[in-house]
Write a protein that holds these residues in place. Structure first.
Motif, PDB file in Angstrom:
ATOM      1  N   SER A  97       0.830  -1.213   0.000  1.00 49.90           N
ATOM      2  CA  SER A  97       0.000   0.000   0.000  1.00 49.90           C
ATOM      3  C   SER A  97       0.862   1.260   0.000  1.00 49.90           C
ATOM      4  O   SER A  97       0.429   2.313  -0.488  1.00 49.90           O
ATOM      5  CB  SER A  97      -0.958   0.006   1.189  1.00 49.90           C
ATOM      6  OG  SER A  97      -0.266   0.212   2.398  1.00 49.90           O
ATOM      7  N   MET A  98       2.071   1.167   0.523  1.00 52.36           N
ATOM      8  CA  MET A  98       2.962   2.327   0.563  1.00 52.36           C
ATOM      9  C   MET A  98       3.397   2.757  -0.843  1.00 52.36           C
ATOM     10  O   MET A  98       3.710   3.929  -1.069  1.00 52.36           O
ATOM     11  CB  MET A  98       4.190   2.014   1.418  1.00 52.36           C
ATOM     12  CG  MET A  98       3.853   1.772   2.881  1.00 52.36           C
ATOM     13  SD  MET A  98       5.236   1.061   3.797  1.00 52.36           S
ATOM     14  CE  MET A  98       6.088   2.543   4.280  1.00 52.36           C
ATOM     15  N   LEU A  99       3.403   1.838  -1.791  1.00 52.49           N
ATOM     16  CA  LEU A  99       3.866   2.149  -3.141  1.00 52.49           C
ATOM     17  C   LEU A  99       2.967   3.165  -3.837  1.00 52.49           C
ATOM     18  O   LEU A  99       3.408   3.863  -4.745  1.00 52.49           O
ATOM     19  CB  LEU A  99       3.976   0.867  -3.963  1.00 52.49           C
ATOM     20  CG  LEU A  99       4.955  -0.176  -3.423  1.00 52.49           C
ATOM     21  CD1 LEU A  99       4.955  -1.417  -4.303  1.00 52.49           C
ATOM     22  CD2 LEU A  99       6.355   0.396  -3.265  1.00 52.49           C
ATOM     23  N   SER A 100       1.725   3.273  -3.394  1.00 53.35           N
ATOM     24  CA  SER A 100       0.793   4.217  -4.023  1.00 53.35           C
ATOM     25  C   SER A 100       1.118   5.671  -3.682  1.00 53.35           C
ATOM     26  O   SER A 100       0.584   6.590  -4.302  1.00 53.35           O
ATOM     27  CB  SER A 100      -0.647   3.889  -3.619  1.00 53.35           C
ATOM     28  OG  SER A 100      -0.827   4.130  -2.240  1.00 53.35           O
ATOM     29  N   ARG A 101       2.009   5.892  -2.722  1.00 56.75           N
ATOM     30  CA  ARG A 101       2.335   7.262  -2.315  1.00 56.75           C
ATOM     31  C   ARG A 101       3.307   7.949  -3.272  1.00 56.75           C
ATOM     32  O   ARG A 101       3.472   9.159  -3.221  1.00 56.75           O
ATOM     33  CB  ARG A 101       2.908   7.268  -0.896  1.00 56.75           C
ATOM     34  CG  ARG A 101       1.880   6.818   0.133  1.00 56.75           C
ATOM     35  CD  ARG A 101       2.428   6.780   1.541  1.00 56.75           C
ATOM     36  NE  ARG A 101       3.572   5.885   1.610  1.00 56.75           N
ATOM     37  CZ  ARG A 101       4.762   6.225   2.123  1.00 56.75           C
ATOM     38  NH1 ARG A 101       4.963   7.403   2.641  1.00 56.75           N
ATOM     39  NH2 ARG A 101       5.750   5.357   2.139  1.00 56.75           N
TER      40      ARG A 101
END
Length: 124
Positions: A97-101
């Protein structure tokens, strides 16, 4: 959102992560290309990612390199105790989910590697 591209399309990063674990240390070399004017933003997001990874079992060390001058290239070199440790950390829902930042247009080229011995030059 961060786009993952593969240096070797015949063996993408996700396939590398699923490979057999020989119990040897593994190095992740991940080269990012930041969108124009957003290198600092990518570095800040990477810092948060690295702090998360640093807390995961099997993490050894990481170093970020930046291209000279106005270059938009950033390279993360991270060492893990094993392929399993890297896989387990990378595949968590939290990390994914962190990759979407990352800003739109950011691209990463991850590859998992082992040291390679070359006689007279370097040890494996």
């Amino acid at each position: 959102m961060l786009e993952l591209r593969h240096l070797d399309p015949s063996h993408p990063f996700q396939a590398q992560l699923q490979g057999p674990d020989d119990g040897q240390p593994i190095t992740l070399v991940n080269t990012f290309v930041a969108p124009e004017g957003q290198a600092e933003e990518v570095i800040d997001i990477w810092r948060h990612d690295a702090l998360y990874m640093k807390a995961q079992p099997g993490f050894v060390e990481a170093q970020l390199y930046r291209g000279i001058g106005d270059c938009h290239v950033l390279t993360n070199v991270a060492v893990w105790e094993s392929l399993t440790a890297l896989r387990n950390a990378f595949m968590t829902d939290e990390f994914q989910s962190m990759l979407s930042r990352y800003p739109d247009g950011a691209v990463a080229h991850p590859v998992a590697v082992h040291k390679q011995a070359v006689p007279g030059v370097c040890v494996g």
